[in-house]
Motif scaffolding. Structure first.
Motif, PDB file in Angstrom:
ATOM      1  N   GLY A 199       0.760  -1.242   0.000  1.00 11.23           N
ATOM      2  CA  GLY A 199       0.000   0.000   0.000  1.00 11.23           C
ATOM      3  C   GLY A 199       0.790   1.292   0.000  1.00 11.23           C
ATOM      4  N   VAL A 200       2.056   1.262  -0.378  1.00 11.64           N
ATOM      5  CA  VAL A 200       2.862   2.488  -0.396  1.00 11.64           C
ATOM      6  C   VAL A 200       2.682   3.192  -1.735  1.00 11.64           C
ATOM      7  N   THR A 201       2.282   4.469  -1.691  1.00 11.55           N
ATOM      8  CA  THR A 201       2.149   5.294  -2.887  1.00 11.55           C
ATOM      9  C   THR A 201       3.248   6.353  -2.892  1.00 11.55           C
ATOM     10  N   LEU A 202       3.339   7.088  -3.991  1.00 10.70           N
ATOM     11  CA  LEU A 202       4.336   8.159  -4.069  1.00 10.70           C
ATOM     12  C   LEU A 202       4.159   9.181  -2.958  1.00 10.70           C
ATOM     13  N   ASP A 203       2.901   9.435  -2.573  1.00 11.02           N
ATOM     14  CA  ASP A 203       2.655  10.438  -1.533  1.00 11.02           C
ATOM     15  C   ASP A 203       3.126   9.981  -0.153  1.00 11.02           C
ATOM     16  N   ASP A 204       3.433   8.711  -0.003  1.00 15.24           N
ATOM     17  CA  ASP A 204       3.895   8.186   1.287  1.00 15.24           C
ATOM     18  C   ASP A 204       5.412   8.203   1.417  1.00 15.24           C
ATOM     19  N   ILE A 205       6.099   8.742   0.417  1.00 12.81           N
ATOM     20  CA  ILE A 205       7.565   8.699   0.366  1.00 12.81           C
ATOM     21  C   ILE A 205       8.114  10.116   0.423  1.00 12.81           C
ATOM     22  N   TYR A 206       9.074  10.308   1.317  1.00 10.05           N
ATOM     23  CA  TYR A 206       9.727  11.600   1.496  1.00 10.05           C
ATOM     24  C   TYR A 206      11.230  11.405   1.300  1.00 10.05           C
ATOM     25  N   LEU A 207      11.837  12.257   0.491  1.00 13.36           N
ATOM     26  CA  LEU A 207      13.278  12.227   0.292  1.00 13.36           C
ATOM     27  C   LEU A 207      13.912  13.377   1.063  1.00 13.36           C
ATOM     28  N   GLY A 208      15.070  13.088   1.663  1.00 14.41           N
ATOM     29  CA  GLY A 208      15.706  14.122   2.477  1.00 14.41           C
ATOM     30  C   GLY A 208      17.207  13.973   2.529  1.00 14.41           C
ATOM     31  N   ASN A 209      17.814  14.805   3.356  1.00 18.20           N
ATOM     32  CA  ASN A 209      19.274  14.850   3.491  1.00 18.20           C
ATOM     33  C   ASN A 209      19.738  13.769   4.473  1.00 18.20           C
ATOM     34  N   GLY A 210      19.667  12.529   4.015  1.00 18.13           N
ATOM     35  CA  GLY A 210      20.010  11.400   4.859  1.00 18.13           C
ATOM     36  C   GLY A 210      18.842  11.001   5.746  1.00 18.13           C
TER      37      GLY A 210
END
Length: 410
Positions: A92-103
């Motif tokens: 059930g993971v969608t693009l809106d459930d993913i966060y990219l960050g500085n490590g």
């Protein structure tokens, strides 16, 4: 001029991985002394280079990396992380459930800030990766350490975990594979933790940065694949498996019953927007890394460099009288114990400061990982074999002198 003091919020913050011993080592280096550093999992200085295709793709995308990205991250990298969660069996993971960050570190702080009010509690393992305890305190919460038992291979004690839950508990931190012990948690233990979270309505915050740094054929199970009915935040990055610490490319995945956590997720989105966006060149490395040849497997297999160095460090450290260690199954570390009957240490920070000054070998004491018995320390086995041998030889000589002075020779 009036004295300017640090915020009282920092009074309970500890991060000795980069603490006073590191400061002392820097001063010694400035004086011309060469230090062997077994204190931090920074891979590049030891010749662990990122995959060439990752470097090339990041360089090719530099002309398009000058602007801010979406606050959650660029599409291609988030899509690659989504595909990775599917490979792991996370539903059930969608693009809106993913966060990219500085490590992953940035997200650990973000997740605790969004979750905790003043006086809330977060269950954190002992020993822990000390950032978790630090950011819990900074967020106004109270870190409550649950016991991981060395006599049970450093696995968490579920009964102890249950006993520490109060009406103020908001979540459970799980570090798997574990830093600093190198243990990999079996599925039945993970399911036990999920059950505790389910019973008490707690959030699972799961640090899986070392999920591909595995030895002896062991297999890692993504905790979120087992916790479909419990809100789970999973943290990962390119830093270790892809030897890209400096690229600061990490991600956070939200899974489980998200409808029940809409207010919390709104808070995560607010904090993501406040940071505007993360390092765009590093984001361009994610798709190639996750989809390309997994060169980490060459390093951890039998005969691979990381496997050889783990075996060597374990053999040498356990050959020292009065030193024992649970052999790590994963990650880049081991967490040896000094027998208190032979090494009656009262202040482990002071002891390992003495080790540094006498041997020019930098280690981190166990209390730096919120383990308060004065008998443990963490070894990083990243240096080349020659340096590992020399560092542990110097430590062994220091400990032999200590035994003679104390009359505790084994």
């Amino acid at each position: 001029m009036k004295t300017i003091r640090k915020s009282a919020k920092l009074n309970n913050v500890l991060y000795d991985v980069r603490g006073p011993i590191v400061d002392a080592a820097k001063q010694m280096e400035d004086e011309g002394q060469k230090i062997i550093k077994l204190n931090i999992g920074n891979m590049a200085p030891f010749g662990f280079d990122p995959p060439e295709e990752v470097v090339q793709d990041m360089a090719r995308n530099l002309p398009d990396s000058a602007g801010y990205s979406d606050s959650r991250g660029i599409f291609s990298a988030r899509k690659a992380v989504m595909h990775y969660t599917q490979q792991q069996g996370i539903a059930g993971v969608t693009l809106d459930d993913i966060y990219l960050g500085n490590g992953a570190s940035e997200f650990i702080q973000m997740a605790t800030n969004a979750l905790l009010d003043e006086g809330d509690e977060l269950l954190v393992p002992a020993p822990d990766y000390p950032l978790w305890t630090a950011v819990t305190s900074l967020a106004g919460g109270r870190p409550v350490h649950y016991t991981c038992r060395e006599d049970n291979g450093w696995l968490p004690d579920l009964d102890d975990m249950r006993a520490r839950i109060t009406p103020h508990t908001r979540g459970i931190v799980v570090i798997n594979p574990n830093n600093p012990t190198g243990v990999l948690y079996p599925d039945d233990l993970l399911l036990g933790i999920v059950q505790i979270a389910r019973e008490h309505g707690l959030v699972l915050l799961v640090d899986e940065v070392y999920d591909k740094v595995l030895y002896d054929g062991v297999k890692h199970t993504a905790m979120a694949s087992l916790s479909t009915d419990v809100l789970t935040l999973t943290f990962n990055s390119l830093s270790k498996a892809y030897r890209s610490c400096g690229y600061r490319a990490g991600w956070m995945v939200v899974s489980g019953p998200k409808a029940d956590a809409s207010d919390y997720i709104e808070g995560l989105n607010m904090l993501a927007n406040l940071k505007l966006g993360s390092n765009v060149p590093g984001q361009h490395a994610i798709q190639t890394a996750l989809g390309g040849y997994q060169s980490i497997n060459d390093l951890v297999r039998e005969g691979g460099r990381l496997r050889r160095q783990r075996d060597l460090a374990y053999e040498l450290i356990t050959a020292i009288p009065g030193v024992s260690c649970v052999k790590p199954q994963a990650a880049l570390y081991m967490f040896p114990r000094l027998d208190p009957a032979i090494y009656p240490i009262e202040d482990d920070r002071q002891f390992f400061m003495e080790v540094l000054r006498a041997t020019r070998v930098m280690l981190v004491q166990g209390s730096g990982f919120n383990f308060p018995d004065n008998q443990h320390f963490r070894i990083v086995f990243l240096p080349h074999e020659e340096d590992l041998r020399e560092a542990i030889r110097r430590l062994a000589d220091f400990l032999a002198q200590y035994r003679r002075r104390r009359g505790t020779a084994a």
